[in-house]
Design a protein around this motif. Structure first.
Motif, PDB file in Angstrom:
ATOM      1  N   ALA A  37       0.331  -1.061  -0.061  1.00  0.00           N
ATOM      2  CA  ALA A  37      -0.180   0.350   0.584  1.00  0.00           C
ATOM      3  C   ALA A  37       0.878   1.197   0.221  1.00  0.00           C
ATOM      4  O   ALA A  37       0.434   2.269  -0.200  1.00  0.00           O
ATOM      5  CB  ALA A  37      -0.849   0.214   1.213  1.00  0.00           C
ATOM      6  N   SER A  38       1.707   1.758   1.246  1.00  0.00           N
ATOM      7  CA  SER A  38       3.166   2.317   0.976  1.00  0.00           C
ATOM      8  C   SER A  38       3.534   2.632  -0.441  1.00  0.00           C
ATOM      9  O   SER A  38       3.560   4.152  -1.244  1.00  0.00           O
ATOM     10  CB  SER A  38       3.946   2.324   2.002  1.00  0.00           C
ATOM     11  N   THR A  70       1.272   4.575  -3.072  1.00  0.00           N
ATOM     12  CA  THR A  70       0.674   5.358  -2.330  1.00  0.00           C
ATOM     13  C   THR A  70       2.085   6.691  -2.871  1.00  0.00           C
ATOM     14  O   THR A  70       0.894   7.627  -3.886  1.00  0.00           O
ATOM     15  CB  THR A  70       0.537   5.302  -1.041  1.00  0.00           C
ATOM     16  N   SER A  71       3.323   6.122  -2.754  1.00  0.00           N
ATOM     17  CA  SER A  71       4.311   6.747  -3.487  1.00  0.00           C
ATOM     18  C   SER A  71       4.274   6.665  -5.160  1.00  0.00           C
ATOM     19  O   SER A  71       4.582   8.084  -5.609  1.00  0.00           O
ATOM     20  CB  SER A  71       5.510   5.561  -2.970  1.00  0.00           C
ATOM     21  N   VAL A 112       1.437   6.757  -7.011  1.00  0.00           N
ATOM     22  CA  VAL A 112       0.523   7.481  -7.305  1.00  0.00           C
ATOM     23  C   VAL A 112       0.858   8.526  -6.976  1.00  0.00           C
ATOM     24  O   VAL A 112       0.253   9.693  -7.524  1.00  0.00           O
ATOM     25  CB  VAL A 112      -0.980   6.632  -6.613  1.00  0.00           C
ATOM     26  N   ILE A 113       1.113   8.926  -6.189  1.00  0.00           N
ATOM     27  CA  ILE A 113       1.608  10.889  -5.359  1.00  0.00           C
ATOM     28  C   ILE A 113       2.286  11.453  -6.636  1.00  0.00           C
ATOM     29  O   ILE A 113       2.362  12.532  -7.047  1.00  0.00           O
ATOM     30  CB  ILE A 113       1.715  10.820  -4.270  1.00  0.00           C
ATOM     31  N   THR A 127       0.328  11.857 -10.505  1.00  0.00           N
ATOM     32  CA  THR A 127      -0.377  12.633 -10.387  1.00  0.00           C
ATOM     33  C   THR A 127      -0.052  14.050  -9.967  1.00  0.00           C
ATOM     34  O   THR A 127      -0.399  14.977 -10.917  1.00  0.00           O
ATOM     35  CB  THR A 127      -1.548  12.594  -9.256  1.00  0.00           C
ATOM     36  N   GLN A 133       5.755  14.491   0.053  1.00  0.00           N
ATOM     37  CA  GLN A 133       5.311  13.302   0.153  1.00  0.00           C
ATOM     38  C   GLN A 133       6.718  12.870   0.865  1.00  0.00           C
ATOM     39  O   GLN A 133       6.914  11.334   1.640  1.00  0.00           O
ATOM     40  CB  GLN A 133       5.516  12.728  -1.424  1.00  0.00           C
ATOM     41  N   LYS A 147       6.433  12.700   4.598  1.00  0.00           N
ATOM     42  CA  LYS A 147       4.690  12.086   5.108  1.00  0.00           C
ATOM     43  C   LYS A 147       5.017  10.353   5.192  1.00  0.00           C
ATOM     44  O   LYS A 147       6.271   9.338   4.739  1.00  0.00           O
ATOM     45  CB  LYS A 147       4.035  11.632   4.199  1.00  0.00           C
ATOM     46  N   TRP A 177       3.718   7.547   5.531  1.00  0.00           N
ATOM     47  CA  TRP A 177       2.654   7.031   4.308  1.00  0.00           C
ATOM     48  C   TRP A 177       3.729   6.246   3.822  1.00  0.00           C
ATOM     49  O   TRP A 177       4.085   5.233   2.360  1.00  0.00           O
ATOM     50  CB  TRP A 177       1.369   6.840   4.018  1.00  0.00           C
ATOM     51  N   CYS A 178       3.818   7.388   3.175  1.00  0.00           N
ATOM     52  CA  CYS A 178       5.589   7.194   1.466  1.00  0.00           C
ATOM     53  C   CYS A 178       6.919   6.570   2.890  1.00  0.00           C
ATOM     54  O   CYS A 178       7.788   6.184   1.849  1.00  0.00           O
ATOM     55  CB  CYS A 178       5.286   8.723   1.116  1.00  0.00           C
ATOM     56  N   SER A 188       8.401   4.562  -6.189  1.00  0.00           N
ATOM     57  CA  SER A 188       7.511   3.476  -5.672  1.00  0.00           C
ATOM     58  C   SER A 188       8.471   2.041  -5.358  1.00  0.00           C
ATOM     59  O   SER A 188       8.335   1.431  -4.199  1.00  0.00           O
ATOM     60  CB  SER A 188       6.825   2.408  -6.604  1.00  0.00           C
TER      61      SER A 188
END
Length: 713
Positions: A488-489, A492-493, A495-496, A499, A521, A524, A526-527, A606
């Motif tokens: 998931a982490s 998330t990296s 996608v950020i 985007t 990013q 944070k 979560w990254c 990622s």
């Protein structure tokens, strides 16, 4: 006229810099500048200031702005009329003027900080050095950073210089026509009088109290012996013996997550001298031996000490380079980015991921050991010990760097420290809660810039028992949970990055998006959690299966062991090489102005952190099972042990040590490849370890001793 020459030269410098960057010939640029500045006269400059002054009066604008403009107007008119020439000449002498090296990219017109200060002391009118930082735009397209230090009347305040700023912009934006400076890009910071805030007083009190405790604690035993009125208790002997035998060495280390197993119970019949025990926790004759001890306990993973020291040295190297090159007067260092070896500096981010991996590894390893002994762990002791162990030194550095540094460290680049001071006034409490990587949410205003790592690490520490407990009780579920969180982490990296259009790292972002990438990013949790999760898995694996892995390797044939060692180290080193040096071609593209592949950027963000952590974890395991060879011998050298105890303090202190040097520079640095940075790096690294030794012996180790005494009670 002096003013005429200063102004003309300033415009000429900016123009020449712009034309050099846009690849126009020097002859054309010089001819153009000459034609444009030939129209400037001191009378035209004065007329612009008079017009603004009259506008300020008629519009009833801010009084400070009107006074600021009037003072400057009086000074220039006096100079034009040849009145009070001494003050006028000193004023112009203190102004920033175009230096040599323009075509090498020198756009820092620093002036004389000390001359402005002396002018303030020798005249009836007070002056203060002020630095104007702006982004000049060539044909409104190419950004050129320009720094100009001047000497303003004291009535010109940093937040109320509207009239003066507009005047300067009118002058510059009029000559030459192709040069434009947006008003919003102009930032003015002034050397304001020193003000002792509440935070400064708190910092002074903290320094005074700690100095008092260290002095009294160090002198306690000699005084007791001299007076003959007290005796050393059995409790004290326990503490001294434990320290001398090296049993305290892990008290303040990252790998100590539960203090219970280090506590020695004193005999119930002993009545210790509580006051004496407290003061002697600060005694240098106890804290210094605890620092310098090279003894180790059975079961320790010694190779981690070398990894920890080398990683913090890598972090310091990167910060020395990026902080010091912010004030160089030539841009030749940018061409060095094309060298492969420079990847170690501009892509040194894995050094931080190493610490996340080690932290997760040690937390998991020691928690697993405790769960095997008692089936549970002391929740309150787990969190309270960690918070106290980190927060007291962290709070001390926060108060000193955030509130005292701006008072006692002064210089032309004062704004570097002032920014941190302003952030600390608003967000110092976020440091104590370890949420400064989350607060404020919409911008970067971190009190103590490097402390974002501590917040992430503490947040990971809070949730670590959940993963460790699952791995210990239900390995299959634990492995699945760690894998899902890791995946998931990574997603998330990616996608950020995709985007927002960020580069593979913040170095590859444009000037407009680098800080945005840092906020969204880079800091944070979560990254940044993948290395920590891999460390948790590695710690559990090492505790659960290390003996069986050692047995398998030891029973294998020599050829088999050699093949396994070659494969492990070849594969892991290749992965690490890709993480650090794999972006070299992208750096070449960036320096050539070419676009970087978006897919490559997403893939790197990622996977890079996880790949680095997995490779390093396998190397740690290889050292543990007997496949490390000479590498394990070097990393496990006992000389690393004292230095490894200082890594936390070095991380806290090295930033302000580097900044204090840069802030006080009277002239920009001239960067010469490798030599300049090598000299600075060795000096800063040595000073960082020296300062860290004081922080360790005066705060970190005493806190550990006090904590042990508290647990005994």
């Amino acid at each position: 006229m002096v003013w005429h020459k200063v102004l003309c030269l300033s415009v000429a410098v900016i123009s020449l810099s712009c034309y050099e960057i846009s690849s126009k010939s020097d002859v054309t640029a010089s001819t153009f500048v000459y034609e444009e500045i030939s129209n400037i006269t001191v009378q035209s400059v004065l007329q612009l200031i008079r017009d603004d002054h009259e506008y300020q009066i008629s519009s009833s604008s801010n009084d400070d702005s009107e006074i600021c403009t009037r003072k400057l107007l009086e000074l220039l008119e006096a100079f034009e009329q040849k009145k009070n020439l001494t003050e006028s000449l000193k004023f112009f002498d203190a102004l920033g003027k175009p230096p040599s090296g323009i075509l090498d990219g020198n756009s820092i017109f620093l002036g004389s900080y000390d001359s402005c200060k002396s002018l303030q002391a020798s005249t009836n009118e007070n002056y203060k050095p002020c630095k104007i930082v702006a982004t000049a735009m060539l044909e409104r397209k190419t950004p050129i950073p320009v720094t100009w230090t001047t000497c303003f009347p004291k009535d010109c305040r940093g937040g109320n210089y509207t009239a003066l700023k507009e005047t300067i912009l009118k002058i510059i934006n009029s000559y030459p026509k192709q040069l434009f400076i947006p008003a919003e890009s102009v930032i003015t910071t002034c050397d304001e009088p020193v003000e002792y805030s509440a935070g400064a007083y708190v910092a002074i009190i903290m320094v005074s109290v700690i100095a008092f405790l260290v002095i009294v604690g160090t002198a306690w035993d000699p005084i007791v012996v001299l007076l003959g009125s007290l005796t050393v208790t059995e409790e004290n002997k326990v503490l001294v013996n434990a320290q001398e035998s090296g049993e305290t060495e892990e008290i303040i280390r990252d790998d100590d997550v539960n203090i219970n197993h280090l506590v020695h119970a004193a005999p119930e019949t002993v009545k210790p001298n509580i006051v004496g025990d407290f003061f002697k926790c600060f005694a240098l004759q106890r804290t210094w031996p605890a620092l310098l001890s090279t003894s180790s306990k059975e079961g320790q993973i010694l190779c981690l000490n070398g990894i920890r020291v080398l990683s913090i040295n890598w972090v310091v190297l990167g910060h020395v380079y990026f902080i010091s090159t912010a004030v160089v007067d030539n841009t030749s260092y940018l061409s060095l980015w094309r060298r492969v070896s420079m990847s170690i500096i501009y892509n040194g981010y894995p050094a931080v991921d190493t610490f996340f991996l080690l932290s997760g590894f040690l937390v998991s390893f020691l928690l697993s050991k405790q769960l095997s002994r008692s089936g549970r762990f002391d929740v309150m002791g787990y969190y309270l010990h960690r918070y106290i162990r980190l927060t007291l030194p962290f709070l001390f550095v926060t108060m000193c760097q955030g509130f005292l540094a701006t008072i006692y460290i002064r210089g032309p680049f004062q704004d570097i420290l002032q920014l941190g001071h302003n952030n600390c006034k608003k967000w110092w409490w976020a440091n104590l809660l370890y949420i400064n990587n989350l607060v404020p949410w919409d911008k970067v205003e971190i009190c103590i810039g490097q402390s974002w790592y501590l917040s992430n690490d503490f947040q990971f520490f809070v949730i670590a028992p959940f993963f460790v407990y699952l791995l210990y009780r239900r390995p299959t579920i634990g492995l699945f949970t760690c894998g899902v969180a890791l995946l998931a982490s990574c997603i998330t990296s990616g996608v950020i990055t995709s985007t927002h259009g960020y580069g593979p790292t913040t170095v590859f972002d444009s000037s407009n998006t680098s800080w945005e990438d840092f906020r969204v990013q880079y800091i944070k949790p979560w990254c940044r959690i993948p290395p920590y999760l891999i460390g948790i898995f590695g710690g559990w694996l090492c505790y659960r299966h290390i003996d069986s892995m050692k047995l398998y390797v030891s029973r294998s044939y020599l050829v088999t062991r050699l093949c396994m060692g070659v494969v492990v180290w070849t594969v892991t080193c290749t992965i690490e090489y890709w993480v650090v040096f794999g972006l070299h071609n992208d750096m070449i593209k960036k320096t050539n102005g070419e676009a970087i592949s978006k897919i490559e950027g997403v893939a790197y963000e990622s996977l890079a952190r996880s790949a680095w952590a997995i490779a390093l974890l396998f190397q740690i395991l290889a050292c543990q099972v007997g496949l490390g060879g000479i590498i394990n011998t070097v990393l496990s050298w006992k000389g690393w042990i004292p230095l490894s105890r200082l890594t936390f303090s070095v991380y806290l202190l090295h930033y302000i040590i580097i900044q204090s040097f840069v802030v006080q520079l009277r002239h920009p640095m001239y960067y010469r490849p490798d030599y300049e940075i090598a000299i600075l790096y060795v000096g800063f690294l040595g000073l960082s370890y020296a300062a860290a030794s004081l922080l360790f012996t005066c705060i970190e180790q005493p806190v550990a001793f006090i904590e042990r005494l508290t647990y005994r009670k």
